[in-house]
Design a protein around this motif. Sequence first.
Motif: not given
Length: 292
Positions: A14-19, A62-71, A89-92
């Motif tokens: 899951v990535l994006g500024e609203d993640a 951040a060096g790997h692109g940021g965001g979250f990983l769900i196992d 919905l409209r979330a980025k």
Amino acid sequence: MKAAFLPDRGVVKVLGEDARNFLNGLVTTDVTELKPGFGRFGALLTPQGKIIVDFLITEIPAGHGGGFLIDCPRALAPALAQKLGFYKLRAKVAVENRSDSLGVIAAWDGEPTTTPDLAFADPRKADLGLRLLAPAELAQKVADLIGADLVDNEVYEAHRIALGIPRGGLDFSYGDAFPHETNMDRLAGVDFDKGCYIGQEVVSRMQHRGTARTRTVRVRLDGPRPEAGATILAGDKPVGTMGSTAGENGLALIRTDRVSDALNSGLPLTAGGLAIRLADANDLQPSAKQSA
């Protein structure tokens, strides 16, 4: 140290500024303070408070692109990605099922000689060790890097069962179990102080009122192992269901009040005609109530 690639686990990104805020408004754990190198245990629930999928989550550096990983369970990864996509919905936010390119390695019984970037301590119990996210074909390389012997995933399964950690699909049914029934409240899987999330009202009420009567408990087996799904009897009355087993250890989903009454009355517990016994009677005790 031992390490095992877990073929039943998948990864959703899951990535994006609203993640961060997006996830925090949906799941049982607090994602707001999560940082790279750390993990949280949580679940996505139905509005009625039952577990759709439980998971471990970490933040990507951040060096790997940021965001979250769900196992999460690999079989449920596509549905989880689809469900999160439905809620955005409209979330980025962008959601990707990365299970074909990323897998999960567990490492335990020791300290790693080095810790890779996509690694974190399992937040459920210290003895579970580390979770490492890497492609399946790199499992041996990762094991060598951290100084671990690569073993079969059944060795990890035996370790999990001995520690009393439930596994969805074996020890409880997705869509039919509340977090308290799978001990998520005891394994740091529910944050009772965070804001709203799906199913929160039901879970908070169970915590506040202490109404959880069904629990996953550890059992000991002195002979042959009952099959998963076998009905547990106290005398001739059903009190629960057997879950996964390994060696002399097993897990069972039971009605704690009925089992307590049975033990006080001296009634034996059986499953599939085979004798079982509780590993620790303290597992029957209610958790301390916390403010909702």
